[in-house]
Design a protein around this motif. Structure first.
Motif, PDB file in Angstrom:
ATOM      1  N   LEU A  31       0.841  -1.193   0.000  1.00  0.00           N
ATOM      2  CA  LEU A  31       0.000   0.000   0.000  1.00  0.00           C
ATOM      3  C   LEU A  31       0.880   1.248   0.000  1.00  0.00           C
ATOM      4  O   LEU A  31       0.686   2.177   0.790  1.00  0.00           O
ATOM      5  CB  LEU A  31      -0.932  -0.007   1.225  1.00  0.00           C
ATOM      6  N   SER A  32       1.845   1.254  -0.889  1.00  0.00           N
ATOM      7  CA  SER A  32       2.819   2.339  -0.925  1.00  0.00           C
ATOM      8  C   SER A  32       2.154   3.696  -1.117  1.00  0.00           C
ATOM      9  O   SER A  32       2.605   4.708  -0.570  1.00  0.00           O
ATOM     10  CB  SER A  32       3.831   2.095  -2.048  1.00  0.00           C
ATOM     11  N   GLU A  33       1.072   3.746  -1.893  1.00  0.00           N
ATOM     12  CA  GLU A  33       0.369   5.011  -2.116  1.00  0.00           C
ATOM     13  C   GLU A  33      -0.138   5.612  -0.811  1.00  0.00           C
ATOM     14  O   GLU A  33      -0.210   6.834  -0.653  1.00  0.00           O
ATOM     15  CB  GLU A  33      -0.831   4.814  -3.058  1.00  0.00           C
ATOM     16  N   MET A  34      -0.509   4.731   0.149  1.00  0.00           N
ATOM     17  CA  MET A  34      -1.033   5.206   1.426  1.00  0.00           C
ATOM     18  C   MET A  34       0.050   5.830   2.305  1.00  0.00           C
ATOM     19  O   MET A  34      -0.237   6.509   3.282  1.00  0.00           O
ATOM     20  CB  MET A  34      -1.668   4.036   2.188  1.00  0.00           C
ATOM     21  N   HIS A  35       1.315   5.591   1.954  1.00  0.00           N
ATOM     22  CA  HIS A  35       2.440   6.169   2.688  1.00  0.00           C
ATOM     23  C   HIS A  35       2.619   7.656   2.364  1.00  0.00           C
ATOM     24  O   HIS A  35       3.159   8.425   3.175  1.00  0.00           O
ATOM     25  CB  HIS A  35       3.717   5.403   2.315  1.00  0.00           C
ATOM     26  N   LYS A  36       2.163   8.073   1.197  1.00  0.00           N
ATOM     27  CA  LYS A  36       2.470   9.408   0.699  1.00  0.00           C
ATOM     28  C   LYS A  36       1.917  10.545   1.547  1.00  0.00           C
ATOM     29  O   LYS A  36       2.562  11.603   1.640  1.00  0.00           O
ATOM     30  CB  LYS A  36       2.028   9.523  -0.765  1.00  0.00           C
ATOM     31  N   PRO A  37       0.746  10.418   2.173  1.00  0.00           N
ATOM     32  CA  PRO A  37       0.322  11.507   3.072  1.00  0.00           C
ATOM     33  C   PRO A  37       1.342  11.821   4.160  1.00  0.00           C
ATOM     34  O   PRO A  37       1.568  12.996   4.473  1.00  0.00           O
ATOM     35  CB  PRO A  37      -0.988  10.973   3.652  1.00  0.00           C
ATOM     36  N   PHE A  38       1.983  10.797   4.715  1.00  0.00           N
ATOM     37  CA  PHE A  38       3.007  11.044   5.732  1.00  0.00           C
ATOM     38  C   PHE A  38       4.291  11.564   5.096  1.00  0.00           C
ATOM     39  O   PHE A  38       4.929  12.491   5.605  1.00  0.00           O
ATOM     40  CB  PHE A  38       3.279   9.769   6.534  1.00  0.00           C
ATOM     41  N   LEU A  39       4.676  10.996   3.969  1.00  0.00           N
ATOM     42  CA  LEU A  39       5.910  11.421   3.313  1.00  0.00           C
ATOM     43  C   LEU A  39       5.842  12.892   2.907  1.00  0.00           C
ATOM     44  O   LEU A  39       6.824  13.633   3.056  1.00  0.00           O
ATOM     45  CB  LEU A  39       6.192  10.546   2.092  1.00  0.00           C
ATOM     46  N   THR A  40       4.699  13.320   2.411  1.00  0.00           N
ATOM     47  CA  THR A  40       4.552  14.727   2.017  1.00  0.00           C
ATOM     48  C   THR A  40       4.441  15.631   3.241  1.00  0.00           C
ATOM     49  O   THR A  40       4.848  16.801   3.193  1.00  0.00           O
ATOM     50  CB  THR A  40       3.329  14.911   1.110  1.00  0.00           C
ATOM     51  N   PHE A  41       3.909  15.112   4.323  1.00  0.00           N
ATOM     52  CA  PHE A  41       3.831  15.862   5.583  1.00  0.00           C
ATOM     53  C   PHE A  41       5.230  16.193   6.106  1.00  0.00           C
ATOM     54  O   PHE A  41       5.453  17.262   6.688  1.00  0.00           O
ATOM     55  CB  PHE A  41       3.050  15.036   6.601  1.00  0.00           C
ATOM     56  N   ILE A  42       6.182  15.298   5.894  1.00  0.00           N
ATOM     57  CA  ILE A  42       7.555  15.522   6.372  1.00  0.00           C
ATOM     58  C   ILE A  42       8.141  16.782   5.737  1.00  0.00           C
ATOM     59  O   ILE A  42       8.864  17.544   6.391  1.00  0.00           O
ATOM     60  CB  ILE A  42       8.433  14.288   6.091  1.00  0.00           C
ATOM     61  N   GLY A  43       7.803  17.036   4.481  1.00  0.00           N
ATOM     62  CA  GLY A  43       8.256  18.263   3.835  1.00  0.00           C
ATOM     63  C   GLY A  43       7.708  19.502   4.528  1.00  0.00           C
ATOM     64  O   GLY A  43       8.408  20.521   4.655  1.00  0.00           O
ATOM     65  N   ASN A  44       6.463  19.426   4.975  1.00  0.00           N
ATOM     66  CA  ASN A  44       5.884  20.544   5.726  1.00  0.00           C
ATOM     67  C   ASN A  44       6.617  20.740   7.048  1.00  0.00           C
ATOM     68  O   ASN A  44       6.918  21.875   7.447  1.00  0.00           O
ATOM     69  CB  ASN A  44       4.401  20.290   5.989  1.00  0.00           C
TER      70      ASN A  44
END
Length: 802
Positions: free
Chosen positions: A404-417
């Motif tokens: 479910l790699s796509e489901m990881h992206k909300p957290f990964l993009t949050f790290i940039g914030n």
């Protein structure tokens, strides 16, 4: 015919069970008994009442507060030197007090949107009741019979259409009579729109954490501040009438009714004011509603199911249990606690974790919070925020390995914030001018400062600053699983470098010439010095150094792959060699503190100093045997009685130690039945599962679900040391089985079959064309692969498809 089959299932439940369903023979009375639905942004909590159906509504982007003023305590860093001086002279009590000066505001809270009620006109008693959640479709149903009429309800929350849909029908024409109404704990107003009921409101601009207790001004509203939201409800009927007022939608004498609910907020980014720079929530909600209604129910349903199947169907687990469950899920859970073997319940729990991740994590920059997306409280437990010292990371241990790699992206993009506000935090709180830092708590506004309300918080939980170092390991992990080099170069590496740069500058040299952090804490735990002082502030906490090791090693590897930053890489390598080494204490345990101090709470729920074993990779039973044995001793001392999320972590730790039976013991205990208990907090003998399979911290915290589900894969397959370890911690209870579609680092998809506890065959799909190494029972086979090609081996790792 379909309705007839549904009625038969309701009356003959034993013959109509689905392996991927949770079902109950009574309506829910408590939140922890409800059925939860979500599309990754909008959440619905269905109680399934007969006379009145209550449905909690949530939007992942509806929070209290507004963009954080990161420069809230500009002189806090000036305290660091005096704290370090106190620690250098071993004055831990003074260091503890001084550490309170390095604190800022608390995080904001995830807010409940509201509650939708469907009030029915039933007068007589009901029978043949069944409430079900089919996680293979992400569809909930309610069936019952009143006065000889069979009623059926169907609920889903669509990702393609961004709406909630409820379809109501009956076996008798004209038998549907109900009223739809709405309530909210937020400031709101309802009004009549064209063919719809409008609900518009706003969240508080400030909410105090619930653990601060009753206090004045705990919830502050201002019509000119705070997140805005819109909710629109419309009913399409067959037969009968629909009457809309300023506060309700009434449906009378209908044959069928379809309720559409559209939700939107003004959230427009972590750094945008939701009032002056907010998204047009009214227009968004209206567009979602109009377009979904225009498609029609059948297309809504088909698109929803197809979208969900694309994700959920990737992984299958079978533990050779051919029994048919004839009891409601809560009763199965009770029987399981009594020792009944129910491997299909274990499979259901695993897949439920995947279901919850799909349902709560599909919004970029907005990860699943402490409760996923399901929350009815205006001051939820621990603000239902992002707790960075384990909980938000544990939410995502499942994402990559469970395909479910796509489901990881909300957290990964949050790290940039986080990195944006974290640059200010690094300078103003710690005097570090390179890189960025994140601390104990965060929220949708990407808050990174240490919490505590400027000195009112205990350093044991308020003054921890390794959140950035931990978070960026997820970026590296995403690269390892996907081999997306552009993601690594353009996004992940700069953030990894920033976290590493903070750590590099934050480290100081101790009296023995080693690099340590000072001040530091070990998340939420205290030490006991020989002279009897109990505190949290020290230097060189093992957990800090473990996270820094992992962060440095990964950043070094990333820079080598990208062939950049030679000088910075050299600095990291030099610092890595000088880090204070792990210490094995007098009890044979891995020391949590710089010194071999006593632990006033030996069975503490946190085990952060074992980070290097899991989720890190630099401690392994094969490469660092003595440290692995010390981790085992630490876990023995910690014991198995702990909170839900902690039990989830310990399952993975025992699996990494290749002790499948101990991991399975904790897995069974994670499924210990817990009665719904509202907001009761239990840090000691807690841990377990509520009737709806929500993790009981207690209270409900979703990280235990995700950690427990990740532990299932960790028992069956691990991918570290550049090898795929097959059945590394297979429990004796799972002697026969298959699992397909799970993912391994290196860009591989793995399917396994085993019998009598021994590997029978393995299939490997290479997604990236990387070299692959398989490890099983002391044997290793290494082979080259081609992208999108499959490879088949028997239990001796002999190639079957040459």
């Amino acid at each position: 015919m379909l309705l007839l089959l549904q009625v038969i299932c309701a009356t003959q439940q034993a013959f109509c069970q689905k392996k991927m369903s949770l079902w109950y023979d009574e309506p829910a009375q408590y939140f922890e008994e409800s059925l939860v639905l979500g599309n990754g942004k909008h959440g619905a909590t269905v109680f399934g009442g007969v006379s009145s159906d209550k449905i909690y509504l949530n939007d992942a982007t509806l929070w209290s507060g507004e963009p954080v003023a990161a420069n809230m305590n500009p002189d806090a860093y000036k305290n660091i030197a005096t704290i370090r001086a106190a620690l250098a002279r071993e004055d831990y009590q003074q260091a503890e007090e001084l550490n309170r000066n390095v604190q800022g505001k608390f995080s904001q809270s995830y807010a409940p949107l509201g509650t939708m009620y469907l009030d029915f006109k039933h007068q007589a008693a009901y029978k043949n009741y069944k409430r079900e959640l089919d996680i293979s479709k992400a569809v909930a149903t309610v069936d019952y019979e009143v006065d000889g009429v069979a009623y059926h309800r169907e609920y889903f929350v669509s990702n393609p259409d961004q709406v909630m849909v409820v379809r109501l029908s009956s076996s008798k024409k004209g038998a549907l009579n109900f009223e739809l109404r709405f309530e909210s704990l937020l400031t709101y107003a309802t009004s009549k729109g064209k063919d719809m009921l409008r609900i518009e409101g706003y969240a508080p601009y400030h909410t105090e954490p619930s653990y601060r207790g009753n206090m004045p001004n705990a919830i502050l509203f201002d019509e000119k501040r705070g997140m805005r939201f819109s909710t629109l409800a419309s009913v399409k009927n067959k037969g009968g009438k629909v009457i809309i007022s300023d506060s309700t939608i009434q449906v009378t004498k209908a044959d069928e009714a379809i309720v559409y609910v559209s939700m939107a907020t003004s959230f427009n980014g972590f750094d945008k004011n939701p009032v002056t720079d907010g998204a047009d929530h009214k227009a968004i909600a209206n567009k979602q509603l109009v377009s979904s209604i225009a498609k029609g129910y059948e297309k809504n349903y088909a698109d929803h199911v197809n979208d969900y199947h694309f994700l959920f169907d990737r992984v299958n687990l079978d533990l050779n249990d051919n029994t048919t469950a004839t009891l409601p899920t809560d009763e199965r859970l009770r029987k399981y606690n009594e020792g009944v073997v129910d491997r299909n319940l274990e499979i259901l729990y695993f897949q439920y974790g995947r279901y919850l991740l799909i349902s709560s994590s599909r919004t970029l920059g907005v990860p699943a919070n402490l409760q996923g997306i399901w929350n009815p409280y205006i001051r939820p437990p621990w603000s239902s925020n992002y707790t960075m010292n384990i909980n938000v990371e544990e939410n995502y241990w499942l994402a990559e390995c469970a395909n479910l790699s796509e489901m990881h992206k909300p957290f990964l993009t949050f790290i940039g914030n986080l990195s944006q506000t974290g640059k200010v935090t690094a300078k103003t709180f710690y005097g570090v001018h390179n890189g960025w830092a994140a601390c104990h708590n965060s929220d949708i506004w990407a808050m990174t400062n240490p919490v505590g309300d400027f000195g009112k918080g205990e350093p044991v939980w308020a003054c921890w600053n390794m959140g950035g170092a931990w978070a960026v390991t997820h970026l590296w992990d995403h690269y390892l699983y996907t081999r997306e080099k552009k993601f690594l170069s353009d996004y992940a590496y700069p953030l990894m470098k920033g976290a590493a740069a903070f750590c590099l500058e934050w480290l100081i040299t101790d009296k023995n010439g080693y690099l340590v952090t000072s001040p530091s804490t070990s998340p939420e735990n205290k030490y006991l010095t020989p002279n009897g002082f109990k505190g949290a502030t020290l230097y060189g906490a093992t957990s800090d150094l473990a996270m820094i090791r992992e962060c440095f090693m990964q950043t070094i590897k990333a820079s080598e792959i990208l062939e950049i930053d030679d000088s910075f890489r050299a600095q990291l390598k030099t610092a890595l060699e000088k880090l204070y080494p792990y210490q094995i204490g007098g009890k044979g345990h891995l020391q949590e503190w710089y010194h071999d101090w006593e632990d006033p709470e030996p069975q503490h729920r946190h085990q952060s100093h074992l980070f290097g074993l899991y989720p890190g990779h630099h401690i392994t039973p094969l490469k660092t045997k003595q440290l692995a044995l010390a981790c085992r001793k630490t876990l023995d001392i910690r014991g198995d009685e702990t909170t839900g999320w902690s039990k989830g972590w310990r399952i993975n730790l025992w699996a990494r130690l290749h002790d499948g039976d101990r991991a399975y013991k904790l897995f069974r205990e994670l499924l210990r039945y817990v009665e719904p208990d509202g907001l009761k907090v239990n840090y000691g003998g807690g841990g377990g599962t509520y009737p709806n399979l929500f993790d009981a911290h207690p209270p409900f915290q979703i990280d235990g679900n995700f950690g427990g589900a990740a532990g299932v894969i960790e028992m069956l397959m691990q991918s570290n040391d550049d090898k795929i370890h097959l059945l590394p911690a297979l429990p004796g209870a799972w002697k026969d089985g298959t699992i397909s579609g799970i993912c391994a680092r290196g860009g591989f998809e793995v399917s396994l079959r085993w019998k009598e506890g021994k590997l029978v065959d393995v299939k490997i799909l290479s997604k990236a064309g990387e070299k692959c190494s398989l490890y099983y029972n002391g044997n290793v086979t290494t082979f080259s692969t081609k992208k999108e090609q499959s490879y088949h081996f028997d239990g001796a790792l002999t190639r079957l498809d040459n």
